[in-house]
Scaffold this motif. Sequence first.
Motif, PDB file in Angstrom:
ATOM      1  N   LEU A  93     -10.975  50.090  20.638  1.00 33.34           N
ATOM      2  CA  LEU A  93     -10.031  50.779  21.472  1.00 33.34           C
ATOM      3  C   LEU A  93      -8.585  50.362  20.810  1.00 33.34           C
ATOM      4  N   THR A  94      -8.637  50.051  19.598  1.00 35.36           N
ATOM      5  CA  THR A  94      -7.591  49.633  19.069  1.00 35.36           C
ATOM      6  C   THR A  94      -7.411  50.419  17.592  1.00 35.36           C
ATOM      7  N   PRO A  95      -6.466  51.119  17.380  1.00 35.73           N
ATOM      8  CA  PRO A  95      -6.664  51.910  16.073  1.00 35.73           C
ATOM      9  C   PRO A  95      -6.475  51.070  14.765  1.00 35.73           C
ATOM     10  N   SER A  96      -7.484  51.476  13.973  1.00 37.55           N
ATOM     11  CA  SER A  96      -7.403  50.736  12.635  1.00 37.55           C
ATOM     12  C   SER A  96      -6.820  51.560  11.176  1.00 37.55           C
ATOM     13  N   VAL A  97      -5.936  50.678  10.745  1.00 40.18           N
ATOM     14  CA  VAL A  97      -5.554  51.310   9.342  1.00 40.18           C
ATOM     15  C   VAL A  97      -6.472  51.740   8.512  1.00 40.18           C
ATOM     16  N   ARG A  98      -7.596  50.988   8.684  1.00 40.10           N
ATOM     17  CA  ARG A  98      -8.868  51.406   7.747  1.00 40.10           C
ATOM     18  C   ARG A  98      -9.552  52.814   7.973  1.00 40.10           C
ATOM     19  N   ASP A  99      -9.481  52.961   9.345  1.00 43.48           N
ATOM     20  CA  ASP A  99     -10.263  54.285   9.852  1.00 43.48           C
ATOM     21  C   ASP A  99      -9.583  55.623   9.115  1.00 43.48           C
ATOM     22  N   ALA A 100     -10.483  56.486   8.855  1.00 45.09           N
ATOM     23  CA  ALA A 100     -10.209  57.694   7.779  1.00 45.09           C
ATOM     24  C   ALA A 100      -9.554  58.650   9.208  1.00 45.09           C
ATOM     25  N   GLU A 101      -9.910  58.378  10.478  1.00 44.05           N
ATOM     26  CA  GLU A 101      -9.292  59.136  11.520  1.00 44.05           C
ATOM     27  C   GLU A 101      -8.739  58.432  12.364  1.00 44.05           C
ATOM     28  N   ALA A 158       0.027  44.081  19.002  1.00 46.81           N
ATOM     29  CA  ALA A 158      -0.512  44.225  17.893  1.00 46.81           C
ATOM     30  C   ALA A 158      -2.132  44.552  17.933  1.00 46.81           C
ATOM     31  N   ILE A 159      -2.983  43.893  19.088  1.00 43.05           N
ATOM     32  CA  ILE A 159      -4.126  44.152  19.209  1.00 43.05           C
ATOM     33  C   ILE A 159      -4.412  45.194  20.381  1.00 43.05           C
ATOM     34  N   SER A 160      -3.553  46.112  20.650  1.00 41.16           N
ATOM     35  CA  SER A 160      -3.530  47.109  21.516  1.00 41.16           C
ATOM     36  C   SER A 160      -3.744  48.473  21.021  1.00 41.16           C
ATOM     37  N   GLY A 161      -4.182  49.548  22.006  1.00 42.05           N
ATOM     38  CA  GLY A 161      -4.249  50.870  21.723  1.00 42.05           C
ATOM     39  C   GLY A 161      -2.895  51.420  21.110  1.00 42.05           C
ATOM     40  N   ILE A 162      -1.790  50.733  21.320  1.00 40.91           N
ATOM     41  CA  ILE A 162      -0.542  51.260  20.828  1.00 40.91           C
ATOM     42  C   ILE A 162       0.147  50.640  19.691  1.00 40.91           C
TER      43      ILE A 162
END
Length: 374
Positions: free
Chosen positions: A145-153, A315-319
Amino acid sequence: MRSIRLLLLSLAMSIVLPAYAALAAAVSITDDAGRTVEMAQPAQRIVLTDGMGLIGLAAVARNPVGLLAGWNKGRLDTDVLEAFRRDGPAIDAVPDIGELRSGSAAVEALIALRPDLVVLDPYYRSAVAIRQLEAAGIAVAVLALTPSVRDAEPAYGIKRLSMLIGREAEGQAFSDFVGARLERIRARLEGLGADDRPLVLLEAHAGRGACCLVAGAGQGIGDFVDFVGGRNLGADLVPGMAGQISAEYVLAADPAVYIGTGGAYMKAAGGLTVAPSFIASQARASLDAVLQRPGLAGTGVVSAGRAHGLWHGLAISGINIVAIEAMARWVHPERFADLDPAATLAEIDRRFLAVPLTGTMWVDLAPAGVEARP
Protein backbone atom coordinates in the motif's frame (compact mmCIF):
# COMPACT_ATOMS: atom_id res chain seq x y z
CA MET A 1 -53.99 7.18 -1.21
CA ARG A 2 -52.85 3.63 -2.05
CA SER A 3 -51.39 4.80 -5.35
CA ILE A 4 -49.40 7.51 -3.59
CA ARG A 5 -47.99 4.95 -1.15
CA LEU A 6 -47.01 2.68 -4.01
CA LEU A 7 -45.33 5.58 -5.75
CA LEU A 8 -43.35 6.50 -2.61
CA LEU A 9 -42.37 2.85 -2.10
CA SER A 10 -41.22 2.64 -5.70
CA LEU A 11 -39.12 5.76 -5.32
CA ALA A 12 -37.58 4.46 -2.11
CA MET A 13 -36.71 1.13 -3.69
CA SER A 14 -35.15 2.91 -6.68
CA ILE A 15 -32.71 4.53 -4.24
CA VAL A 16 -32.08 1.58 -1.92
CA LEU A 17 -31.72 -1.23 -4.45
CA PRO A 18 -28.84 0.30 -6.49
CA ALA A 19 -26.99 1.07 -3.26
CA TYR A 20 -27.53 -2.49 -2.03
CA ALA A 21 -26.47 -3.90 -5.38
CA ALA A 22 -23.26 -1.87 -5.28
CA LEU A 23 -22.55 -3.13 -1.77
CA ALA A 24 -23.20 -6.76 -2.71
CA ALA A 25 -21.44 -6.67 -6.09
CA ALA A 26 -18.75 -9.28 -6.61
CA VAL A 27 -15.20 -7.95 -7.00
CA SER A 28 -12.09 -9.44 -8.59
CA ILE A 29 -8.54 -8.12 -8.76
CA THR A 30 -5.03 -9.28 -9.62
CA ASP A 31 -2.77 -8.66 -6.64
CA ASP A 32 0.95 -7.83 -6.49
CA ALA A 33 1.83 -11.53 -6.61
CA GLY A 34 -0.15 -12.06 -9.83
CA ARG A 35 -2.88 -13.95 -7.97
CA THR A 36 -6.56 -13.56 -8.77
CA VAL A 37 -8.47 -12.45 -5.67
CA GLU A 38 -12.24 -12.75 -5.81
CA MET A 39 -14.85 -11.70 -3.28
CA ALA A 40 -18.61 -12.13 -3.43
CA GLN A 41 -19.02 -8.61 -2.08
CA PRO A 42 -16.78 -5.74 -0.93
CA ALA A 43 -14.81 -6.34 2.25
CA GLN A 44 -16.27 -5.11 5.52
CA ARG A 45 -13.64 -6.48 7.94
CA ILE A 46 -9.97 -6.08 6.99
CA VAL A 47 -6.69 -7.11 8.58
CA LEU A 48 -3.64 -5.03 7.69
CA THR A 49 -0.38 -6.92 8.18
CA ASP A 50 1.50 -3.62 7.85
CA GLY A 51 0.00 -0.93 10.07
CA MET A 52 1.36 1.87 7.85
CA GLY A 53 -1.10 0.64 5.25
CA LEU A 54 -3.69 2.58 7.24
CA ILE A 55 -2.69 5.73 5.33
CA GLY A 56 -3.31 4.04 1.99
CA LEU A 57 -6.65 2.76 3.25
CA ALA A 58 -7.54 6.22 4.56
CA ALA A 59 -6.93 7.67 1.09
CA VAL A 60 -9.83 5.68 -0.36
CA ALA A 61 -12.15 4.89 2.57
CA ARG A 62 -14.36 7.30 4.50
CA ASN A 63 -14.09 5.33 7.77
CA PRO A 64 -10.85 3.34 7.56
CA VAL A 65 -10.68 2.47 11.27
CA GLY A 66 -14.23 1.11 11.12
CA LEU A 67 -13.09 -1.39 8.49
CA LEU A 68 -10.27 -2.82 10.59
CA ALA A 69 -10.72 -6.26 12.12
CA GLY A 70 -7.07 -6.24 13.15
CA TRP A 71 -3.64 -4.97 12.25
CA ASN A 72 0.07 -5.06 12.93
CA LYS A 73 0.17 -2.00 15.17
CA GLY A 74 3.91 -2.21 15.71
CA ARG A 75 4.48 -1.31 12.06
CA LEU A 76 2.58 1.96 12.45
CA ASP A 77 4.41 5.25 12.97
CA THR A 78 3.46 6.76 16.32
CA ASP A 79 2.63 10.13 14.75
CA VAL A 80 0.12 8.47 12.42
CA LEU A 81 -1.42 6.65 15.37
CA GLU A 82 -1.79 9.92 17.28
CA ALA A 83 -3.43 11.63 14.30
CA PHE A 84 -6.07 8.91 14.07
CA ARG A 85 -6.47 8.79 17.84
CA ARG A 86 -7.32 12.50 17.84
CA ASP A 87 -9.99 11.72 15.26
CA GLY A 88 -11.57 9.18 17.60
CA PRO A 89 -10.69 6.60 20.25
CA ALA A 90 -11.94 3.61 18.22
CA ILE A 91 -8.44 2.97 16.89
CA ASP A 92 -7.28 1.79 20.33
CA ALA A 93 -9.83 -1.03 20.24
CA VAL A 94 -8.46 -2.56 17.03
CA PRO A 95 -6.83 -5.94 17.86
CA ASP A 96 -3.06 -6.02 17.38
CA ILE A 97 -1.77 -9.12 15.55
CA GLY A 98 1.88 -8.16 16.06
CA GLU A 99 4.72 -9.31 13.83
CA LEU A 100 3.78 -12.34 11.73
CA ARG A 101 6.01 -15.37 12.13
CA SER A 102 6.00 -18.48 9.99
CA GLY A 103 3.80 -21.27 11.32
CA SER A 104 0.21 -22.15 12.08
CA ALA A 105 -0.03 -19.72 15.02
CA ALA A 106 -0.01 -16.72 12.68
CA VAL A 107 -2.82 -18.17 10.57
CA GLU A 108 -4.88 -19.16 13.61
CA ALA A 109 -4.58 -15.64 15.02
CA LEU A 110 -5.81 -14.15 11.74
CA ILE A 111 -8.74 -16.57 11.46
CA ALA A 112 -9.79 -15.79 15.04
CA LEU A 113 -10.39 -12.16 14.05
CA ARG A 114 -13.05 -13.27 11.52
CA PRO A 115 -11.99 -10.92 8.72
CA ASP A 116 -13.31 -11.24 5.20
CA LEU A 117 -10.03 -9.86 3.78
CA VAL A 118 -6.39 -10.02 4.84
CA VAL A 119 -4.17 -7.47 3.12
CA LEU A 120 -0.84 -9.24 3.14
CA ASP A 121 2.16 -6.95 2.75
CA PRO A 122 4.70 -8.62 0.40
CA TYR A 123 7.22 -8.61 3.27
CA TYR A 124 5.07 -11.13 5.16
CA ARG A 125 4.05 -13.30 2.24
CA SER A 126 6.30 -16.21 3.24
CA ALA A 127 5.06 -16.10 6.85
CA VAL A 128 1.42 -16.86 6.09
CA ALA A 129 -0.18 -19.98 4.63
CA ILE A 130 -2.50 -18.27 2.18
CA ARG A 131 -4.35 -21.46 1.21
CA GLN A 132 -5.19 -22.15 4.85
CA LEU A 133 -6.79 -18.72 5.19
CA GLU A 134 -8.70 -19.14 1.95
CA ALA A 135 -9.93 -22.55 3.12
CA ALA A 136 -11.41 -20.72 6.12
CA GLY A 137 -13.33 -18.44 3.76
CA ILE A 138 -10.98 -15.47 4.11
CA ALA A 139 -9.78 -13.67 1.00
CA VAL A 140 -6.07 -12.80 0.91
CA ALA A 141 -4.60 -10.04 -1.27
CA VAL A 142 -0.85 -9.51 -1.46
CA LEU A 143 -0.69 -5.72 -1.76
CA ALA A 144 1.94 -3.09 -1.02
CA LEU A 145 0.00 0.00 0.00
CA THR A 146 2.93 2.28 -0.80
CA PRO A 147 3.11 3.62 -4.37
CA SER A 148 6.32 2.65 -6.16
CA VAL A 149 8.07 4.64 -8.86
CA ARG A 150 8.72 1.28 -10.54
CA ASP A 151 5.03 0.43 -11.01
CA ALA A 152 3.61 0.89 -14.49
CA GLU A 153 0.33 1.94 -12.86
CA PRO A 154 0.54 4.54 -10.08
CA ALA A 155 -0.68 3.58 -6.62
CA TYR A 156 -1.24 0.01 -7.86
CA GLY A 157 -1.80 -1.55 -4.45
CA ILE A 158 -4.06 1.22 -3.13
CA LYS A 159 -6.18 1.17 -6.26
CA ARG A 160 -6.65 -2.61 -6.00
CA LEU A 161 -7.56 -2.24 -2.32
CA SER A 162 -10.17 0.38 -3.24
CA MET A 163 -11.81 -2.15 -5.55
CA LEU A 164 -11.90 -4.77 -2.80
CA ILE A 165 -13.76 -2.40 -0.46
CA GLY A 166 -16.18 -1.07 -3.07
CA ARG A 167 -14.44 2.30 -3.47
CA GLU A 168 -13.08 1.96 -6.98
CA ALA A 169 -13.88 5.56 -7.98
CA GLU A 170 -11.89 6.88 -5.03
CA GLY A 171 -8.99 4.57 -5.87
CA GLN A 172 -8.95 5.66 -9.49
CA ALA A 173 -9.00 9.33 -8.50
CA PHE A 174 -6.08 8.85 -6.12
CA SER A 175 -4.12 6.85 -8.69
CA ASP A 176 -4.68 9.58 -11.28
CA PHE A 177 -3.55 12.22 -8.79
CA VAL A 178 -0.31 10.42 -7.97
CA GLY A 179 0.30 9.52 -11.61
CA ALA A 180 0.00 13.10 -12.81
CA ARG A 181 2.57 14.31 -10.30
CA LEU A 182 5.01 11.52 -11.07
CA GLU A 183 4.68 12.25 -14.77
CA ARG A 184 5.42 15.93 -14.17
CA ILE A 185 8.73 14.94 -12.56
CA ARG A 186 9.58 12.51 -15.37
CA ALA A 187 8.89 15.15 -18.00
CA ARG A 188 11.11 17.73 -16.32
CA LEU A 189 14.04 15.28 -16.28
CA GLU A 190 13.76 14.14 -19.88
CA GLY A 191 17.14 14.20 -21.57
CA LEU A 192 19.03 14.49 -18.26
CA GLY A 193 22.62 13.32 -18.78
CA ALA A 194 24.64 11.15 -16.42
CA ASP A 195 26.90 14.10 -15.55
CA ASP A 196 23.85 16.14 -14.52
CA ARG A 197 22.85 13.68 -11.79
CA PRO A 198 24.27 14.85 -8.43
CA LEU A 199 25.50 12.23 -5.96
CA VAL A 200 23.01 11.89 -3.11
CA LEU A 201 23.63 10.36 0.30
CA LEU A 202 20.29 9.02 1.53
CA GLU A 203 20.73 7.95 5.15
CA ALA A 204 17.88 5.94 6.64
CA HIS A 205 17.10 6.35 10.37
CA ALA A 206 19.80 9.00 10.55
CA GLY A 207 21.76 9.30 13.76
CA ARG A 208 20.88 5.92 15.20
CA GLY A 209 24.54 4.97 15.05
CA ALA A 210 27.74 5.86 13.28
CA CYS A 211 27.62 7.22 9.75
CA CYS A 212 25.94 5.88 7.69
CA LEU A 213 23.07 3.46 7.11
CA VAL A 214 22.35 4.05 3.44
CA ALA A 215 19.47 2.99 1.23
CA GLY A 216 20.16 0.39 -1.43
CA ALA A 217 18.78 0.06 -4.94
CA GLY A 218 15.51 -1.52 -6.00
CA GLN A 219 14.21 -1.74 -2.45
CA GLY A 220 12.03 1.29 -1.82
CA ILE A 221 13.12 4.81 -0.90
CA GLY A 222 16.52 4.40 -2.56
CA ASP A 223 14.67 4.30 -5.88
CA PHE A 224 13.32 7.79 -5.25
CA VAL A 225 16.79 9.29 -5.61
CA ASP A 226 17.26 7.91 -9.11
CA PHE A 227 13.69 8.80 -10.06
CA VAL A 228 14.18 12.49 -9.21
CA GLY A 229 17.42 12.72 -11.17
CA GLY A 230 20.11 11.93 -8.63
CA ARG A 231 22.63 9.14 -8.10
CA ASN A 232 22.01 7.12 -4.97
CA LEU A 233 25.36 6.68 -3.23
CA GLY A 234 24.24 3.36 -1.77
CA ALA A 235 22.95 1.87 -5.02
CA ASP A 236 26.22 0.18 -6.01
CA LEU A 237 27.26 -0.64 -2.44
CA VAL A 238 24.19 -2.17 -0.83
CA PRO A 239 22.50 -5.20 -2.41
CA GLY A 240 19.39 -5.01 -0.21
CA MET A 241 17.15 -2.37 1.32
CA ALA A 242 19.84 -0.76 3.48
CA GLY A 243 23.38 -1.31 4.65
CA GLN A 244 26.15 0.33 6.64
CA ILE A 245 29.01 2.19 4.99
CA SER A 246 31.97 3.91 6.62
CA ALA A 247 32.47 7.58 7.38
CA GLU A 248 35.70 7.42 5.40
CA TYR A 249 33.84 6.29 2.31
CA VAL A 250 31.37 9.16 2.64
CA LEU A 251 34.19 11.70 2.93
CA ALA A 252 35.94 10.30 -0.13
CA ALA A 253 32.71 10.20 -2.16
CA ASP A 254 31.85 13.81 -1.20
CA PRO A 255 28.09 13.72 -1.98
CA ALA A 256 26.44 16.84 -3.36
CA VAL A 257 23.18 16.34 -1.44
CA TYR A 258 22.40 14.78 1.94
CA ILE A 259 18.93 13.47 2.84
CA GLY A 260 18.36 11.85 6.22
CA THR A 261 15.17 10.14 7.35
CA GLY A 262 13.91 9.88 10.88
CA GLY A 263 10.94 10.33 13.16
CA ALA A 264 9.74 10.50 16.74
CA TYR A 265 11.08 6.98 17.27
CA MET A 266 14.63 8.36 16.90
CA LYS A 267 14.45 10.67 19.93
CA ALA A 268 15.72 8.10 22.43
CA ALA A 269 18.71 7.33 20.20
CA GLY A 270 19.56 11.03 19.75
CA GLY A 271 18.85 10.77 16.02
CA LEU A 272 16.88 12.74 13.49
CA THR A 273 13.47 13.70 14.86
CA VAL A 274 11.70 15.04 11.79
CA ALA A 275 8.07 14.18 12.54
CA PRO A 276 4.62 15.80 12.76
CA SER A 277 4.87 15.84 16.57
CA PHE A 278 8.04 17.99 16.52
CA ILE A 279 8.11 21.65 15.58
CA ALA A 280 10.41 22.65 12.74
CA SER A 281 13.07 24.21 14.97
CA GLN A 282 13.36 21.00 17.00
CA ALA A 283 13.62 18.89 13.86
CA ARG A 284 16.23 21.22 12.38
CA ALA A 285 18.30 21.10 15.57
CA SER A 286 18.33 17.31 15.39
CA LEU A 287 19.41 17.50 11.74
CA ASP A 288 22.27 19.78 12.72
CA ALA A 289 23.35 17.30 15.41
CA VAL A 290 23.24 14.39 12.97
CA LEU A 291 25.47 16.31 10.56
CA GLN A 292 28.13 16.83 13.22
CA ARG A 293 29.07 13.15 13.18
CA PRO A 294 32.38 12.04 11.63
CA GLY A 295 32.00 11.54 7.91
CA LEU A 296 29.37 14.21 7.47
CA ALA A 297 30.79 17.26 9.21
CA GLY A 298 33.57 17.45 6.64
CA THR A 299 31.39 17.28 3.54
CA GLY A 300 30.35 20.24 1.44
CA VAL A 301 26.63 19.59 1.89
CA VAL A 302 26.69 21.38 5.25
CA SER A 303 28.31 24.63 4.13
CA ALA A 304 26.29 24.65 0.91
CA GLY A 305 23.03 24.12 2.73
CA ARG A 306 22.18 21.02 0.73
CA ALA A 307 21.34 18.87 3.73
CA HIS A 308 17.78 17.92 4.46
CA GLY A 309 15.69 15.84 6.86
CA LEU A 310 12.60 13.83 5.94
CA TRP A 311 9.98 12.09 8.06
CA HIS A 312 10.56 8.39 7.39
CA GLY A 313 6.87 7.68 7.85
CA LEU A 314 6.04 9.94 4.91
CA ALA A 315 8.50 8.16 2.63
CA ILE A 316 7.07 4.70 3.35
CA SER A 317 3.40 5.68 3.34
CA GLY A 318 0.60 5.69 0.80
CA ILE A 319 1.16 9.41 0.25
CA ASN A 320 4.89 9.17 -0.46
CA ILE A 321 4.39 11.31 -3.57
CA VAL A 322 4.86 14.24 -1.16
CA ALA A 323 8.28 12.90 -0.10
CA ILE A 324 9.23 12.33 -3.74
CA GLU A 325 8.38 15.93 -4.62
CA ALA A 326 10.42 17.23 -1.69
CA MET A 327 13.39 15.14 -2.83
CA ALA A 328 13.03 16.42 -6.39
CA ARG A 329 13.37 20.00 -5.13
CA TRP A 330 16.45 19.10 -3.10
CA VAL A 331 18.22 17.21 -5.86
CA HIS A 332 17.39 19.61 -8.72
CA PRO A 333 16.29 22.93 -7.16
CA GLU A 334 16.60 24.77 -10.48
CA ARG A 335 14.35 22.34 -12.36
CA PHE A 336 11.74 22.02 -9.62
CA ALA A 337 11.68 25.51 -8.13
CA ASP A 338 7.92 25.72 -8.62
CA LEU A 339 7.22 22.28 -7.19
CA ASP A 340 5.33 22.68 -3.91
CA PRO A 341 5.12 19.47 -1.84
CA ALA A 342 3.33 21.38 0.93
CA ALA A 343 0.55 22.26 -1.50
CA THR A 344 0.42 18.65 -2.66
CA LEU A 345 0.04 17.47 0.93
CA ALA A 346 -2.70 20.04 1.55
CA GLU A 347 -4.60 18.81 -1.50
CA ILE A 348 -4.26 15.19 -0.39
CA ASP A 349 -5.57 16.14 3.06
CA ARG A 350 -8.50 17.98 1.49
CA ARG A 351 -9.46 15.57 -1.30
CA PHE A 352 -8.47 12.12 -0.09
CA LEU A 353 -7.38 11.41 3.48
CA ALA A 354 -10.15 10.57 5.92
CA VAL A 355 -7.81 11.85 8.67
CA PRO A 356 -5.54 14.70 7.49
CA LEU A 357 -1.85 14.57 8.38
CA THR A 358 -0.22 17.85 9.37
CA GLY A 359 2.96 18.99 11.07
CA THR A 360 6.68 18.84 10.31
CA MET A 361 7.28 16.43 7.42
CA TRP A 362 10.69 17.75 6.29
CA VAL A 363 13.29 20.38 7.16
CA ASP A 364 16.22 22.04 5.41
CA LEU A 365 19.55 23.08 6.84
CA ALA A 366 20.28 26.64 5.79
CA PRO A 367 23.60 27.43 4.03
CA ALA A 368 26.40 28.79 6.19
CA GLY A 369 25.69 32.38 7.21
CA VAL A 370 22.01 32.20 6.28
CA GLU A 371 19.31 32.11 8.92
CA ALA A 372 17.04 29.06 8.71
CA ARG A 373 13.36 29.44 8.08
CA PRO A 374 11.11 28.98 11.16
